[in-house]
Every structure is written in C-alpha cells, then in structure tokens.
Design a protein around this motif. Structure first.
Motif, PDB file in Angstrom:
ATOM      1  N   VAL A 112       0.844  -1.204   0.000  1.00  0.00           N
ATOM      2  CA  VAL A 112       0.000   0.000   0.000  1.00  0.00           C
ATOM      3  C   VAL A 112       0.877   1.251   0.000  1.00  0.00           C
ATOM      4  O   VAL A 112       0.581   2.224  -0.690  1.00  0.00           O
ATOM      5  CB  VAL A 112      -0.972  -0.005   1.198  1.00  0.00           C
ATOM      6  N   TYR A 113       1.964   1.224   0.755  1.00  0.00           N
ATOM      7  CA  TYR A 113       2.885   2.359   0.791  1.00  0.00           C
ATOM      8  C   TYR A 113       3.480   2.611  -0.597  1.00  0.00           C
ATOM      9  O   TYR A 113       3.553   3.758  -1.046  1.00  0.00           O
ATOM     10  CB  TYR A 113       3.985   2.106   1.817  1.00  0.00           C
ATOM     11  N   MET A 114       3.906   1.556  -1.260  1.00  0.00           N
ATOM     12  CA  MET A 114       4.477   1.703  -2.609  1.00  0.00           C
ATOM     13  C   MET A 114       3.419   2.237  -3.577  1.00  0.00           C
ATOM     14  O   MET A 114       3.711   3.085  -4.420  1.00  0.00           O
ATOM     15  CB  MET A 114       5.039   0.365  -3.111  1.00  0.00           C
ATOM     16  N   LEU A 115       2.199   1.747  -3.449  1.00  0.00           N
ATOM     17  CA  LEU A 115       1.097   2.225  -4.285  1.00  0.00           C
ATOM     18  C   LEU A 115       0.824   3.702  -4.012  1.00  0.00           C
ATOM     19  O   LEU A 115       0.617   4.490  -4.941  1.00  0.00           O
ATOM     20  CB  LEU A 115      -0.153   1.390  -4.010  1.00  0.00           C
ATOM     21  N   GLU A 116       0.872   4.082  -2.752  1.00  0.00           N
ATOM     22  CA  GLU A 116       0.678   5.478  -2.363  1.00  0.00           C
ATOM     23  C   GLU A 116       1.770   6.361  -2.977  1.00  0.00           C
ATOM     24  O   GLU A 116       1.485   7.450  -3.478  1.00  0.00           O
ATOM     25  CB  GLU A 116       0.713   5.580  -0.843  1.00  0.00           C
ATOM     26  N   GLN A 117       3.015   5.884  -2.949  1.00  0.00           N
ATOM     27  CA  GLN A 117       4.120   6.636  -3.551  1.00  0.00           C
ATOM     28  C   GLN A 117       3.920   6.785  -5.057  1.00  0.00           C
ATOM     29  O   GLN A 117       4.160   7.848  -5.627  1.00  0.00           O
ATOM     30  CB  GLN A 117       5.461   5.941  -3.275  1.00  0.00           C
ATOM     31  N   TYR A 118       3.451   5.711  -5.688  1.00  0.00           N
ATOM     32  CA  TYR A 118       3.203   5.741  -7.130  1.00  0.00           C
ATOM     33  C   TYR A 118       2.128   6.779  -7.469  1.00  0.00           C
ATOM     34  O   TYR A 118       2.299   7.598  -8.364  1.00  0.00           O
ATOM     35  CB  TYR A 118       2.778   4.346  -7.606  1.00  0.00           C
ATOM     36  N   TYR A 119       1.016   6.743  -6.740  1.00  0.00           N
ATOM     37  CA  TYR A 119      -0.069   7.691  -7.006  1.00  0.00           C
ATOM     38  C   TYR A 119       0.340   9.124  -6.663  1.00  0.00           C
ATOM     39  O   TYR A 119      -0.077  10.069  -7.322  1.00  0.00           O
ATOM     40  CB  TYR A 119      -1.343   7.298  -6.261  1.00  0.00           C
ATOM     41  N   SER A 120       1.144   9.271  -5.637  1.00  0.00           N
ATOM     42  CA  SER A 120       1.639  10.599  -5.284  1.00  0.00           C
ATOM     43  C   SER A 120       2.481  11.167  -6.433  1.00  0.00           C
ATOM     44  O   SER A 120       2.343  12.341  -6.783  1.00  0.00           O
ATOM     45  CB  SER A 120       2.475  10.506  -4.008  1.00  0.00           C
ATOM     46  N   LYS A 121       3.305  10.328  -7.011  1.00  0.00           N
ATOM     47  CA  LYS A 121       4.115  10.749  -8.165  1.00  0.00           C
ATOM     48  C   LYS A 121       3.219  11.090  -9.350  1.00  0.00           C
ATOM     49  O   LYS A 121       3.434  12.092 -10.036  1.00  0.00           O
ATOM     50  CB  LYS A 121       5.093   9.637  -8.540  1.00  0.00           C
ATOM     51  N   GLN A 122       2.201  10.284  -9.565  1.00  0.00           N
ATOM     52  CA  GLN A 122       1.261  10.533 -10.664  1.00  0.00           C
ATOM     53  C   GLN A 122       0.525  11.861 -10.446  1.00  0.00           C
ATOM     54  O   GLN A 122       0.341  12.626 -11.388  1.00  0.00           O
ATOM     55  CB  GLN A 122       0.238   9.395 -10.782  1.00  0.00           C
ATOM     56  N   LEU A 123       0.089  12.118  -9.222  1.00  0.00           N
ATOM     57  CA  LEU A 123      -0.607  13.376  -8.910  1.00  0.00           C
ATOM     58  C   LEU A 123       0.312  14.576  -9.141  1.00  0.00           C
ATOM     59  O   LEU A 123      -0.126  15.609  -9.651  1.00  0.00           O
ATOM     60  CB  LEU A 123      -1.113  13.374  -7.477  1.00  0.00           C
ATOM     61  N   LYS A 124       1.557  14.425  -8.772  1.00  0.00           N
ATOM     62  CA  LYS A 124       2.517  15.502  -8.990  1.00  0.00           C
ATOM     63  C   LYS A 124       2.683  15.770 -10.488  1.00  0.00           C
ATOM     64  O   LYS A 124       2.702  16.921 -10.928  1.00  0.00           O
ATOM     65  CB  LYS A 124       3.856  15.140  -8.362  1.00  0.00           C
ATOM     66  N   GLN A 125       2.772  14.706 -11.274  1.00  0.00           N
ATOM     67  CA  GLN A 125       2.906  14.859 -12.723  1.00  0.00           C
ATOM     68  C   GLN A 125       1.652  15.484 -13.329  1.00  0.00           C
ATOM     69  O   GLN A 125       1.737  16.318 -14.228  1.00  0.00           O
ATOM     70  CB  GLN A 125       3.206  13.513 -13.375  1.00  0.00           C
ATOM     71  N   LEU A 126       0.471  15.095 -12.832  1.00  0.00           N
ATOM     72  CA  LEU A 126      -0.774  15.690 -13.315  1.00  0.00           C
ATOM     73  C   LEU A 126      -0.836  17.176 -12.976  1.00  0.00           C
ATOM     74  O   LEU A 126      -1.284  17.988 -13.789  1.00  0.00           O
ATOM     75  CB  LEU A 126      -1.983  14.962 -12.719  1.00  0.00           C
ATOM     76  N   SER A 127      -0.374  17.522 -11.797  1.00  0.00           N
ATOM     77  CA  SER A 127      -0.342  18.927 -11.397  1.00  0.00           C
ATOM     78  C   SER A 127       0.601  19.721 -12.308  1.00  0.00           C
ATOM     79  O   SER A 127       0.272  20.835 -12.721  1.00  0.00           O
ATOM     80  CB  SER A 127       0.111  19.030  -9.940  1.00  0.00           C
ATOM     81  N   GLU A 128       1.741  19.146 -12.617  1.00  0.00           N
ATOM     82  CA  GLU A 128       2.681  19.802 -13.527  1.00  0.00           C
ATOM     83  C   GLU A 128       2.060  19.965 -14.912  1.00  0.00           C
ATOM     84  O   GLU A 128       2.206  21.013 -15.545  1.00  0.00           O
ATOM     85  CB  GLU A 128       3.977  19.009 -13.626  1.00  0.00           C
ATOM     86  N   LEU A 129       1.369  18.949 -15.381  1.00  0.00           N
ATOM     87  CA  LEU A 129       0.704  19.013 -16.683  1.00  0.00           C
ATOM     88  C   LEU A 129      -0.348  20.117 -16.699  1.00  0.00           C
ATOM     89  O   LEU A 129      -0.432  20.894 -17.648  1.00  0.00           O
ATOM     90  CB  LEU A 129       0.061  17.663 -17.026  1.00  0.00           C
ATOM     91  N   ARG A 130      -1.145  20.186 -15.630  1.00  0.00           N
ATOM     92  CA  ARG A 130      -2.149  21.244 -15.526  1.00  0.00           C
ATOM     93  C   ARG A 130      -1.493  22.622 -15.586  1.00  0.00           C
ATOM     94  O   ARG A 130      -1.960  23.517 -16.290  1.00  0.00           O
ATOM     95  CB  ARG A 130      -2.952  21.097 -14.234  1.00  0.00           C
ATOM     96  N   ASN A 131      -0.396  22.791 -14.862  1.00  0.00           N
ATOM     97  CA  ASN A 131       0.309  24.070 -14.867  1.00  0.00           C
ATOM     98  C   ASN A 131       0.831  24.422 -16.257  1.00  0.00           C
ATOM     99  O   ASN A 131       0.762  25.583 -16.674  1.00  0.00           O
ATOM    100  CB  ASN A 131       1.460  24.061 -13.862  1.00  0.00           C
ATOM    101  N   ILE A 132       1.316  23.441 -16.971  1.00  0.00           N
ATOM    102  CA  ILE A 132       1.798  23.672 -18.340  1.00  0.00           C
ATOM    103  C   ILE A 132       0.645  24.091 -19.238  1.00  0.00           C
ATOM    104  O   ILE A 132       0.762  25.038 -20.021  1.00  0.00           O
ATOM    105  CB  ILE A 132       2.497  22.406 -18.886  1.00  0.00           C
ATOM    106  N   LEU A 133      -0.481  23.403 -19.107  1.00  0.00           N
ATOM    107  CA  LEU A 133      -1.647  23.750 -19.925  1.00  0.00           C
ATOM    108  C   LEU A 133      -2.179  25.141 -19.593  1.00  0.00           C
ATOM    109  O   LEU A 133      -2.575  25.893 -20.482  1.00  0.00           O
ATOM    110  CB  LEU A 133      -2.753  22.708 -19.750  1.00  0.00           C
ATOM    111  N   VAL A 134      -2.172  25.495 -18.321  1.00  0.00           N
ATOM    112  CA  VAL A 134      -2.620  26.832 -17.914  1.00  0.00           C
ATOM    113  C   VAL A 134      -1.702  27.892 -18.510  1.00  0.00           C
ATOM    114  O   VAL A 134      -2.178  28.909 -19.023  1.00  0.00           O
ATOM    115  CB  VAL A 134      -2.681  26.940 -16.365  1.00  0.00           C
ATOM    116  N   LYS A 135      -0.391  27.641 -18.470  1.00  0.00           N
ATOM    117  CA  LYS A 135       0.548  28.597 -19.068  1.00  0.00           C
ATOM    118  C   LYS A 135       0.326  28.712 -20.572  1.00  0.00           C
ATOM    119  O   LYS A 135       0.340  29.810 -21.128  1.00  0.00           O
ATOM    120  CB  LYS A 135       1.992  28.180 -18.791  1.00  0.00           C
ATOM    121  N   LYS A 136       0.127  27.567 -21.209  1.00  0.00           N
ATOM    122  CA  LYS A 136      -0.107  27.564 -22.658  1.00  0.00           C
ATOM    123  C   LYS A 136      -1.363  28.372 -22.988  1.00  0.00           C
ATOM    124  O   LYS A 136      -1.381  29.193 -23.898  1.00  0.00           O
ATOM    125  CB  LYS A 136      -0.248  26.125 -23.149  1.00  0.00           C
TER     126      LYS A 136
END
Length: 166
Positions: A112-136
């Motif tokens: 569960v901890y490893m899964l949590e780390q994976y999803y946390s990384k995914q959420l961070k990447q999604l947040s970065e993607l959103r920020n890129i799209l907002v800038k665009k």
C-alpha cells in the motif's frame, strides 16, 4: 538478544548504508526516515532486512501516535535519546519476534505504501501538466489580446484617415 546502536545524528560523521534515521523534534518525532535531517537520531542496523524491519516497526508506532507520551518540551516537542533507547528496549526488540508471525500484514503495508508513492508521483505529474496547460492557455489569451489590441489600433487609424479625408 538484539542490540541496536543509537546516536544523535552528526552530519560531519560518515553514515553507514544500513542505518535508519528517527526524527527527534516536532510533532512528528519518532518518524522513521531513510535519509537524514538535522534533528534526528541514527539507528545502526546489521543488514538491509533488519533496516527494513526496523523502519516498518517505527513507522507503525509513529503513525499510531505511540511516541506522543514520550515527547517533552514547552514550545517544540522533543524525543530524548534516553527515551528512544527505552522504547527500543521495551517495545521494538520484543516486536521483532512478532514481526515474523505477521509477515503478511507487513507485506500488505509495504504494498500500500508503494502504491501510495506511485499515485503521489502521478498526482505531482498531473499537477505539472495542468500548470503547463494553464501557461499555454495564458499565452494564447495573451497573444489573442495583443492581436485584438493591434486590430483596434489599426481600425482606429483607418477611421481617423477616413475622417481626415472629408
């Protein structure tokens, strides 16, 4: 009988690979870490398996607020080295035998901890993607606005030229 060497972490001294760090200050005192920070204790382990087992025992205790009664301090809570040694002697060492009996639940916690780390990384990447799209989008709006300003200026010049011809 298991015996662990525990010291206050000193960044000037070399740290062995098989060691975990226990946060000593703040409300998160007792939290295990794989990387050192300024306010922590270092707990030396004999091997990687012992290191991992100790980490998860400390994590379980910390997550359930086990260390709160051992904290002292009026402004910043602190876990004393002597208190940590007592906890290790009275609670951690005896729990090693129970750990072998509860291997399945420990595996589940790790999974569960490893899964949590994976999803946390995914959420961070999604947040970065959103920020890129907002800038665009921002730059598109900005360029449209500039285009509109240019058109308005151009139209104003045309109107003023037409009016000057009369």
């Amino acid at each position: 009988m298991l015996n662990f060497k525990v010291r206050t972490y000193n960044p000037e001294k070399e740290t062995p690979e098989n060691s975990i760090f226990i946060l000593s200050r703040g409300r998160n005192a007792g939290k295990p870490l794989f990387k050192p920070c300024p306010n922590c204790f270092i707990l030396y382990c004999r091997n990687e398996t012992e290191k991992e087992n100790l980490y998860w025992i400390f994590y379980t205790l910390w997550k359930n607020g086990f260390f709160h009664p051992y904290l002292c301090g009026s402004v910043i809570d602190m876990l004393r080295l002597s208190e940590l040694k007592k906890v290790i002697q009275n609670w951690i060492i005896p729990s090693f035998s129970k750990m072998e009996q509860n291997g399945k639940i420990l595996q589940d916690i790790k999974s569960v901890y490893m899964l949590e780390q994976y999803y946390s990384k995914q959420l961070k990447q999604l947040s970065e993607l959103r920020n890129i799209l907002v800038k665009k989008y921002y730059y598109k709006i900005l360029s449209l606005r500039q285009l509109l300003e240019w058109k308005v200026l151009h139209l104003e010049k045309q109107v003023s030229l037409q009016l000057s011809c009369f």
